[in-house]
Scaffold this active site. Structure first.
Site: not given
Length: 938
Positions: A516, A105
């Protein structure tokens, strides 16, 4: 702990705003001309062939005369993490074995190398101005000519991405690319990026390629191998589903659009376009369309299921079945309802074949990855799109969906019975710090699993993407015979992390903080660490620093997501062990942090609170004066009394170890955009500032008098990150590295003469999109540079000839000589005496035979306690097995914890935090007789 969603919206200030990087491309109506970019993407996880360098010789503010710089060749590699980000799509070529692609992504696209069993990155050539092309919304490999591959690139449909999307096309498997820009944006890092595939090549006439688009732009088609594109004007429905029309970030307010394209190859012949084409549309009433005349006309497919979104589809061209997986949200972070359907093309019948129908009381997820075994088309597999608790599920059917078996079933709660075993030795950090508390196991089977594929040439092989890696197996059919499926990490070479900050310790490790997954300590750049940062753990780190003269002291800050974790982590042994510090009131985010030269003071500028300093290694804080909240902070690398800060174009200096700051009178620094700065090791008062915005000040500045005056580095058109490394042989000033635009050329540059001359050390094949967060050199190896990317992990470069000295083997003690205790004059022994105290004891979790607990002791007296010692008695036979925040002994039920060397003083109102794991037969009780230095606590 539960892994958290990957790739949240970018932090404030990133991506660069449209004003900083305006789109230099026109919007072309309908048919588009191609813009050719003859650039190569020769990239691999191993060091690649050295490239020649562009040498720029320009006069700077510190140059009496311009001096030519030698062009040194570089090799590039990744600091090894293995994975780290969301992989929404895995695509096997159906005409050539072992030709496999993966899309990410934010980190571009990859091709599998069967010889090394690693992934080769294909889009490292994407540069600063087109950084949005690192977000890949769909990928298609040509089943007729396997050399051809296509990627639909573009990160956001809101204004975060100033550029439009593009079709990247290659006729040599991604070694080189040509680009056709589109007149609209794509959403490679938007909700719904795991749907698809939205792009597909006609298996009969491979000059025909279809692309489904979001945002109401409908269905597009190319008939010349992707060179030009036109909207399919006869396609009647661009979709109308909008997840959240009121989303202030404009992420969920975009139309989800056309979600997948599938061909029925039986309805065409070699060189003649396939006649039956199926398309999924995010429309709850008409989710599937079909053309039976090669795309000239389209109709809703009669009887198609309504009420859910068509997430994925596969067509069995042997049995004449179309399989459809549906969900109630585009994902990937959510989805609580969905079904799996089988459509018999000949009869037109639809059959709900859901493993768990949406009408079931047990339904709580939608369906994600869907795949068929081309060697045995009776066999299907589908995953839950997202099932945070206790784990994702994978379902398998060998009778076209009539019956299903599960990857795991419930045993005696909380036990789970699995058909698989997980091997994460290639990326051991995937256990997220521990085995998990049943029924949540670590590593998880997966999450955000929208990409899954069985090898069309090998029924035993499959791969699937998760929010942090790719998993796969080579003995999949053992599932059907009652055997154990061996699932392991298949992400070697795929480095997809977003780096926020880096610290290269002299003689020691490389410490990173990232989005993340928090960050890592790398003592070997080629080895994957055993775990990400723990104690405290965060999903996203924001800053890291160390004491230049005592680099055992390392401090990192980040965005803690619950009350159990501090926003600041401190290590006094070079990153081997960490503990969570205390916090000033009001902290909401990590912000930035600095450690003074000898490690005696930490300066922290957290989100939600003003700038604060600690002289007690994070156990207490006092507010700094004269510096605004939110300022970015750094430390002088020589003088322990000097700190620096920048805010809104003003530079601030402290000469009393961060207690007070004075604003510089210089008014030429940028007040907008990303502004980053760093102090030079070995040179007190020497600071470089980089950053700005195109419609204002934008460049690089240097002060050699601690901010009293600045001179602009004239060579730098646009400066965005600056760092320092070991000096060139014979030089006494560190090498300066920057991500910048110099002489009209954007790249990574090095100066060996304090900015008088610069050499570009990367090339057009190695650009890695946006690199504005952090660039720094290695303090021990001349020429080595570390680059923080937004999706390609930590890239590092070395001089191709090895010049500058060998790569030292890290010492087990990364910092020879510094004082192990940064707190001045600690008392070497506990001072026993009266104290007033309160204790808060909590059990954080328990399991069969064990538990985890936290103890907080607060000095409620009016005098500090030097050399504190806390004792208590267990009541249920508990034993401490692992304790942090102090040193402990246990005799029978009596436990004594003495202060750690880095925090022996407990000031009035201060709290010391202790955590431990314990064993117990049955449930843990509540201890009694808490005493601080012999005095009972309330």
């Amino acid at each position: 702990m539960t892994p958290h969603p990957q790739k949240p919206p970018p932090p404030e200030g990133y991506p660069p705003s449209p004003e900083e990087h305006p789109a230099s491309r026109s919007r072309l109506p309908h048919r588009l001309r191609s813009r050719v970019r003859p650039v190569a993407a020769v990239a691999a996880t191993a060091a690649v062939t050295a490239a020649s360098l562009t040498v720029i010789d320009v006069r700077s503010a510190f140059s009496a005369e311009p001096t030519a710089a030698a062009g040194d060749a570089y090799t590039w590699d990744n600091v090894q993490i293995v994975g780290g980000g969301y992989v929404p799509g895995i695509v096997f070529n159906e005409s050539e074995p072992d030709l496999v692609y993966a899309r990410t992504d934010v980190g571009g696209a990859y091709r599998w190398d069967p010889a090394t069993e690693t992934w080769d990155p294909l889009l490292d050539w994407v540069g600063w101005d087109e950084w949005g092309w690192t977000g890949i919304v769909s990928l298609a490999t040509d089943p007729v000519d396997p050399d051809r591959v296509y990627a639909a690139a573009g990160s956001y449909t809101n204004d975060w991405d100033p550029g439009n999307g593009a079709i990247l096309r290659s006729d040599d498997r991604g070694e080189t690319w040509e680009v056709t820009e589109l007149p609209f944006k794509l959403g490679g890092n938007m909700p719904g990026r795991g749907l698809g595939e939205r792009m597909a090549v006609d298996p009969n006439d491979n000059s025909v390629v279809y692309l489904g688009v979001r945002g109401g732009h409908g269905l597009w088609r190319s008939t010349d191998f992707g060179e030009t594109w036109a909207e399919v004007g006869s396609f009647p429905n661009p979709g109308d589903y909008v997840e959240n029309p009121d989303d202030p970030l404009d992420l969920q307010s975009d139309i989800t659009g056309v979600t997948w394209v599938a061909f029925d190859p039986r309805t065409g012949s070699a060189g003649q376009a396939t006649q039956d084409v199926y398309v999924g549309v995010a429309d709850l009433d008409d989710p599937v369309y079909r053309s039976t005349d090669g795309g000239r006309t389209w109709e809703p497919l009669e009887g198609a299921p309504t009420g859910h979104l068509p997430a994925h589809a596969v067509l069995d061209h042997e049995g004449g079945q179309l399989y459809l997986a549906t969900t109630d949200t585009p994902g990937p972070y959510d989805g609580s309802s969905g079904d799996v359907w089988r459509h018999d093309i000949e009869s037109g019948e639809w059959t709900n074949i859901s493993p768990v129908p949406s009408t079931s009381e047990d339904a709580y997820f939608g369906y994600g990855g869907l795949t068929i075994d081309r060697q045995d088309p009776d066999t299907l597999m589908v995953t839950s799109q997202i099932s945070w608790w206790p784990d994702n599920q994978i379902f398998r059917s060998t009778d076209r969906g009539e019956t299903w078996t599960r990857a795991w079933d419930w045993g005696n709660y909380p036990e789970r019975v699995t058909r698989y075993e997980m091997d994460i030795s290639a990326a051991p950090w995937l256990d997220f710090g521990g085995p998990g508390e049943p029924p949540e196991n670590q590593p998880k089977l997966g999450w955000m699993s929208q990409g899954m594929a069985i090898d069309p040439f090998d029924s035993d092989r499959f791969m699937y993407g998760t929010g942090a890696t790719i998993y796969g197996s080579d003995n999949l059919t053992a599932w059907d015979s009652g055997g154990t499926v061996d699932i392991g990490v298949r992400a070697r070479g795929l480095e997809e992390t977003s780096i926020r900050d880096l610290a290269a310790l002299p003689g020691g490790p490389l410490v990173s903080v990232m989005a993340d997954i928090g960050g890592f300590v790398h003592r070997d750049l080629d080895a994957v660490p055993d775990q990400m940062h723990q104690r405290p753990y965060w999903g996203s780190g924001t800053g890291v620093d160390f004491a230049e003269l005592a680099p055992d002291t390392v401090v990192r800050v980040g965005d803690a997501e619950d009350e159990d974790n501090s926003h600041i982590g401190i290590s006094t042994d070079g990153g081997n062990n960490w503990f969570g510090g205390q916090e000033p009131g009001g902290v909401t985010g990590g912000g930035t942090v600095a450690v003074n030269a000898d490690g005696s003071v930490i300066l922290w500028s957290p989100d939600g609170a003003g700038v604060h300093r600690s002289t007690t290694t994070g156990s207490s804080w006092t507010a700094s004066a004269g510096v605004p909240q939110g300022a970015r902070v750094e430390a002088d690398r020589v003088d322990p009394d000097v700190f620096y800060a920048v805010s809104d174009g003003t530079f601030y200096t402290s000469t009393d170890a961060g207690a007070t700051f004075t604003a510089s009178g210089f008014g030429g620094l940028p007040g907008e955009g990303n502004v980053r700065f760093g102090a030079v090791p070995g040179h007190s008062g020497d600071v470089w500032v980089a950053g700005g915005a195109e419609d204002g000040e934008y460049g690089m500045w240097r002060t050699t008098d601690a901010g009293a005056t600045f001179e602009r580095i004239a060579a730098v058109d646009e400066g965005d990150a600056v760092g320092f490394g070991a000096p060139a042989p014979g030089a006494d000033y560190p090498a300066v590295y920057t991500s910048a635009r110099i002489g009209g050329v954007r790249g990574i540059f090095r100066s060996d003469d304090a900015g008088r001359t610069w050499v570009r050390i990367n090339d057009d094949r190695h650009q890695w999109g946006w690199t504005g967060a952090v660039v720094t050199g290695d303090p021990d190896v001349y020429g080595r540079v570390y680059i923080g990317t937004n999706g390609r992990g930590i890239v590092y470069g070395d001089l191709a000839d090895g010049g500058g000295g060998p790569d030292p083997t890290p010492s087990p003690d990364p910092t020879p000589g510094p004082s192990p205790d940064p707190t001045p004059d600690p008392s070497p022994e506990p001072t026993f005496g009266p104290a007033s105290c309160e204790v808060d004891y909590t059990v954080a979790g328990s399991w069969n035979g064990g538990f985890q607990a936290a103890v907080e002791v607060t000095n409620t007296g009016s005098e500090p306690v030097e050399g504190w010692e806390l004792a208590w008695d267990f009541t249920s036979g508990e034993s401490v097995t692992d304790l942090w925040g102090g040193d402990h002994t246990q005799e029978g039920d009596h436990v004594t914890v003495t202060a750690p060397g880095w925090s022996t003083r407990l000031d009035p109102g201060a709290t010391a935090e202790i955590g431990f794991n314990g064993s117990v037969d049955g449930g843990p009780g509540t201890p009694t007789a808490f005493a601080l230095n012999g005095t009972g606590c309330g």
